[in-house]
Each structure stands twice: as structure tokens, then as C-alpha cells.
Design a protein around this motif. Structure first.
Motif, mmCIF file in Angstrom:
data_model
loop_
_atom_site.group_PDB
_atom_site.id
_atom_site.type_symbol
_atom_site.label_atom_id
_atom_site.label_comp_id
_atom_site.label_asym_id
_atom_site.label_seq_id
_atom_site.Cartn_x
_atom_site.Cartn_y
_atom_site.Cartn_z
ATOM 1 N N LYS A 66 -9.561 3.462 -5.720
ATOM 2 C CA LYS A 66 -9.326 4.280 -6.699
ATOM 3 C C LYS A 66 -8.229 5.312 -6.593
ATOM 4 O O LYS A 66 -8.236 6.522 -7.501
ATOM 5 C CB LYS A 66 -10.597 4.971 -7.457
ATOM 6 N N ASP A 67 -7.487 5.132 -5.355
ATOM 7 C CA ASP A 67 -6.382 6.307 -5.460
ATOM 8 C C ASP A 67 -4.928 5.516 -5.965
ATOM 9 O O ASP A 67 -5.063 4.487 -6.435
ATOM 10 C CB ASP A 67 -6.097 6.400 -4.017
ATOM 11 N N TRP A 68 -4.088 6.388 -6.013
ATOM 12 C CA TRP A 68 -2.472 5.621 -6.219
ATOM 13 C C TRP A 68 -2.219 4.644 -5.503
ATOM 14 O O TRP A 68 -2.600 4.417 -4.137
ATOM 15 C CB TRP A 68 -1.466 6.750 -6.200
ATOM 16 N N SER A 105 -13.271 -0.801 -7.820
ATOM 17 C CA SER A 105 -12.183 0.043 -8.422
ATOM 18 C C SER A 105 -10.660 -0.526 -7.990
ATOM 19 O O SER A 105 -10.746 -1.244 -7.153
ATOM 20 C CB SER A 105 -12.060 1.462 -8.142
ATOM 21 N N TYR A 106 -9.774 -0.562 -8.666
ATOM 22 C CA TYR A 106 -8.431 -1.005 -8.197
ATOM 23 C C TYR A 106 -7.388 -0.099 -8.838
ATOM 24 O O TYR A 106 -7.659 0.675 -10.106
ATOM 25 C CB TYR A 106 -8.326 -2.573 -8.515
ATOM 26 N N SER A 107 -6.220 -0.100 -8.453
ATOM 27 C CA SER A 107 -5.050 0.501 -9.017
ATOM 28 C C SER A 107 -3.901 -0.335 -9.334
ATOM 29 O O SER A 107 -4.015 -1.456 -8.663
ATOM 30 C CB SER A 107 -4.697 1.731 -8.085
ATOM 31 N N GLU A 185 2.563 3.752 -12.136
ATOM 32 C CA GLU A 185 1.386 3.645 -11.176
ATOM 33 C C GLU A 185 0.260 4.161 -12.163
ATOM 34 O O GLU A 185 0.092 4.989 -12.789
ATOM 35 C CB GLU A 185 1.779 4.672 -10.214
ATOM 36 N N VAL A 187 -4.167 4.399 -12.217
ATOM 37 C CA VAL A 187 -5.442 3.919 -11.627
ATOM 38 C C VAL A 187 -6.370 4.213 -12.832
ATOM 39 O O VAL A 187 -6.849 5.151 -13.459
ATOM 40 C CB VAL A 187 -5.714 5.423 -10.797
#
Length: 495
Positions: A66-68, A105-107, A185, A187
Motif C-alpha cells: 500500500k505504498d507508492w 493491498s496493491y498500487s 501513480e 494507491v
């Protein structure tokens, strides 16, 4: 035409109101946007952007966490358009887009190459659930949430499944076919049952996109025309299932557009493309005619144009709900300042109360509420006008002043078209209990019928009132063109 599962995609997309008018009117038909009330910019299209590898409009790479986006992607796929979802514009991801069975989670990184057909200033719009950064030519030009925390979904009520998202808009000057890199980008926040949602808009800026210039252009076009039509309403993004409206007000720029056009041309028709009541009170005195077109599907434009300019019956529909003068007049408001639960619900401290919806008006639903509280509506339930005039002349009942219990009543209503145009009238019969019965004095619709009438024609319309609709110890029959206009009345006692 409304959003959500009821949305209708118009095919061809050029089937709009202006084209429909041009097919029916012998003279010229001009068009001016007047103001921008779209809510969101038009979504990015393949003629403005292509994926770096040539497959699709954008390349979508998906990263774990869940980060960039960083490190090795778990997969990628092309994005062909920002209209992949049938119900909502933009990119809608109900699950991981490259590994649908994977939880967590995913970005996302979206990459493309801008290929504008002409040089100029282009306006970009970004809205999303979650966080996003938008780069053009390697430079960050937009970010969500905005500095200070603004942006993202804005829940409007307990029942909002699809809260409206704030859109940040920025402009960039591009050369024709420039080949400038575009990157987003993202999230996403995963909001069941909708999932993740991102909007990426783009349009070339034109002189008429300036609010003052757009208003001036609309007023000038109206002044030069024999008649003017102003079509206003919300888009399918704003008026959709899964989201409650914040109010009834029409946006200030739209009201100003209506005023400017009406001042420039006395023959101005206001068309409300909406399926909910809108507060037209501020401009009602400025326009001679208001038409509610509803959401008519693929042939909505042709139907509206025909109703306005062709011969025949013209508009002859009736309102299926009350249009209040103000939000404070509705059952959703707290009456008389009293605290208490009202639709669309309240959040309470107790966990079992969260998300509950309350209908505290009880039996006083719809138009009954306004009658019982003596609140005059802007337009009453059942109201509707046409291109002619109707007179209600006589009411006869199959019973006298007394009715045996368990019997029904037949009504015979004489109406006449006193105008010069053919029309259709909806004869409405209401029943109000008398004596000490529940809801005594409150009209309730019990029967109705539509009748076509030629100019000068009188006709008798027959309606049946079932025994279950006739309360003891007595009732009053009220007949007319709306819940607020019932000129023909008879009182009956149940024996």
C-alpha cells in the motif's frame, strides 16, 4: 441519462438534442455550452494518448503493498479506455486487476504517451479513491489528497455506496503529437462493494471554457434566435444509484446561465434533464415554460425535440412526486427544529444503530406530508401542463350521499378541452377520510385515467373506487388535475 445499473449508453453518441432539433426545424439551430456543470472533465480518450508499447491507451502495472509503486510489478495489462465499466466512467477495479484471486493491498502505475492532434492548452482532471500522483513530462502537476488533506471521496449520507470524489484540475501546454510522457501513480482504497475508482480527464481548453465568455456566448446566441432552450441537469456521475444528493439547489453558474438567456430572449424554455426534484424557484419567474424531460433512454433527445416543436399532443405527463420549495419542507428535515432521526439516517453511538435508515413520517408519505403540515409545494404531486387548457365540469357518483359498507363507487367525470390544441388529460381521484378515521382530511390518490381530447371536445371519464379505498365512517371524493387542485368534490357517509 442517469448512472449506475440503469444507465443507457447512447449509440451513436451523436444522437443528442441539438442534432434532433436540426432534423425537425427548418431554420438554423445554434448551440452554446453556457457553463460547465459536468462535475468531472471528459475522460481521457485513445486519440489523445497511447500506451508506450502501442497496446491500448495506457499501460497498467500493478505492485504489491500500500505504498507508492516500486520494485517488481506483479503483472500488467493494457487499459483500452476510461470507460471499461458499464455503470461508471473512469477506471473501476473491484479486485486486483492482474491477479483477481489475490487478496491484500496493491498500487498501480499508469503510463502513456500523449498524442494531442493539435497544439494548445489542455486541461487535465484527477479524482480517485485513495492517493494519487499525476505526472506530465516527468513533472508532478497534480496530487491527491491535495496539500492540507482535501480530496478523495466525500460521503454524503449513511447510504452512500458511491460517494462523490473531489477532482483536481490543472492545465498544460502541449505541442501537436508531442509524445510527452504521462504517468499516474495510484494507491487505491478498496471500498466494497464498488472497489477502487479513478478518474483521469482531459480536454483541450477553448476560449468559451472561460466562464464569462461562455455566458456571453449563450446570451448572444439567445438574443439572435427566435426562441431559446436551456437544458440543465446533472450528469450520470452525479445523479446515480448508490449516492444521495446533498440538496435540491441548482448550481449558481447554472442559475446565472438561465437568467442571462431568459433576459436575452423572452421565448426561453427551461428543460430539466433530471429524475429528482430541483429547486427552480429562483428562476421560475424568469422563464415562461419549464419542461421536465426525465431520463428517457436512447431516444430521449428525439422525444424532447418532438414534444417541443412538432404538432400533436405535446407534453402531457404528470409529476410522480412532490417538488418542494426548499429542502427544509421535506420529511428529511427536522420539523420545527425538533431533534430526531430522519431519512437518510443517523450515526448513533450504539453499534447496532449505525447505518440505519429512518422514515419517521409514518403514514404521511409523499404528498400526504405536505397536506398534513399545510406546506405549499413548488409543484404538487400529479401536476403537469400541456399546450391546451382543461375544464373540470361535473362529477357523478354511482351512489348518493350514503354508501353501504363493503361497496365500491363508480365515478363519472366530465372534462373538456377548452384550448386550440389537442392534448391528453390525467384525471385523478383522491379520497380523504372524514370523522375520526386515521389521516382524516388527508387526500390519498385512489384512481386515475388518461384521456385524449381534441380541441373543444368534452368527454366523460369513468373511474372505479374499490371498497378497500373507502374508509368508514365516511369520506370525501376529490377529483382534479393534481393533488393540490381538486375542484370537484362529493361527501359520502358509509352506512
Amino acid at each position: 441519462m442517469g448512472g449506475g445499473s440503469s444507465q443507457v449508453r447512447v449509440n451513436p453518441s451523436s444522437r443528442n438534442f441539438v442534432h434532433a432539433l436540426r432534423r425537425l426545424v427548418s431554420g438554423a439551430v445554434s448551440y452554446e455550452p453556457g457553463c460547465d456543470s459536468s462535475g468531472y472533465l471528459p475522460q481521457l480518450t485513445p486519440d489523445l494518448c497511447r500506451a508506450p508499447g502501442g497496446r491500448g491507451m495506457l499501460d497498467m502495472a500493478v505492485f504489491p503493498g500500500k505504498d507508492w509503486p516500486s520494485g517488481e510489478a506483479m503483472g500488467s495489462r493494457p487499459v483500452e479506455s476510461m470507460a471499461e465499466d458499464a455503470m461508471r466512467p473512469g477506471l473501476v477495479l473491484p479486485r486486483n486487476p492482474v491477479q483477481p484471486g489475490r487478496k491484500g493491498s496493491y498500487s498501480v502505475r499508469l503510463a502513456g504517451v500523449l498524442t494531442p492532434p493539435a497544439a494548445g492548452v489542455y486541461e487535465f482532471g484527477l479524482a480517485c479513491s485513495g492517493r494519487a500522483r499525476f505526472r506530465v513530462g516527468g513533472q508532478v502537476i497534480a496530487e491527491l489528497p491535495r496539500p492540507g488533506g482535501a480530496g478523495g471521496p466525500r460521503p454524503q449520507s449513511v447510504g452512500d455506496m458511491c460517494p462523490r470524489m473531489d477532482e483536481v484540475r490543472v492545465c498544460a501546454r502541449l505541442a501537436a503529437g508531442c509524445g510527452t510522457e504521462l504517468e499516474v501513480e495510484w494507491v487505491p482504497s478498496l471500498r466494497p462493494p464498488v472497489g477502487a475508482h479513478l478518474l483521469l480527464g482531459c480536454r483541450p481548453r477553448a476560449p468559451r471554457d472561460d466562464p464569462s465568455a461562455a455566458l456571453d456566448g449563450a446570451a448572444a446566441a439567445a438574443a439572435a434566435a427566435d426562441a431559446a432552450v436551456v437544458v440543465v441537469g446533472h450528469t450520470s456521475v452525479d445523479e446515480t444509484e448508490g449516492r444521495d444528493s446533498a440538496g435540491l439547489a441548482i448550481e449558481a453558474p447554472v442559475l446565472e446561465l438561465i437568467r442571462r438567456v431568459a433576459a436575452a430572449n423572452a421565448r426561453t424554455v427551461l428543460v430539466l434533464n433530471s429524475c429528482v426534484p430541483r429547486d427552480v424557484g429562483p428562476v421560475l419567474g424568469a422563464v415562461p415554460a419549464v419542461v421536465v424531460s426525465w431520463f428517457g433512454g436512447q431516444e430521449a433527445a428525439a422525444g424532447l425535440a418532438s414534444a417541443l416543436v412538432e404538432g400533436g399532443w405535446g407534453p402531457c405527463g404528470r409529476l410522480p412526486f412532490t417538488w418542494p420549495r426548499a429542502l427544509g419542507d421535506t420529511p428529511a428535515a427536522f420539523p420545527d427544529g425538533a431533534e430526531g432521526p430522519r431519512y437518510p439516517g443517523v450515526f448513533a453511538d450504539a453499534a447496532q444503530e449505525q447505518g440505519r435508515v429512518f422514515y419517521e413520517e409514518g403514514l404521511l408519505l409523499g404528498y400526504r406530508w405536505y397536506q398534513h403540515r399545510a406546506i405549499p409545494p413548488l409543484f404538487a404531486f400529479g401536476h403537469g401542463l400541456g399546450y391546451s387548457s382543461i375544464a373540470y365540469r361535473a362529477l357523478e357518483l354511482s351512489c348518493g350521499a350514503e354508501l353501504p359498507a363493503g361497496r365500491g363507487v363508480e365515478l363519472r367525470v366530465t372534462v373538456a378541452n377548452t384550448g386550440t390544441r389537442p392534448t391528453k388529460e390525467v384525471v385523478q381521484a383522491y379520497v380523504a377520510a372524514t370523522g375520526g378515521a386515521p389521516l382524516a382530511g388527508v387526500k390519498q390518490l385512489r384512481a386515475f385515467a388518461k384521456r385524449a381530447l381534441a380541441p373543444g371536445e368534452a368527454a366523460t371519464v369513468t373511474l372505479q373506487l374499490e371498497p378497500s379505498a373507502l374508509p368508514a365512517p365516511g369520506f370525501e371524493v376529490l377529483v382534479g388535475p393534481s393533488s393540490a387542485d381538486t375542484p370537484l368534490r362529493r361527501v359520502v357517509r358509509v352506512a
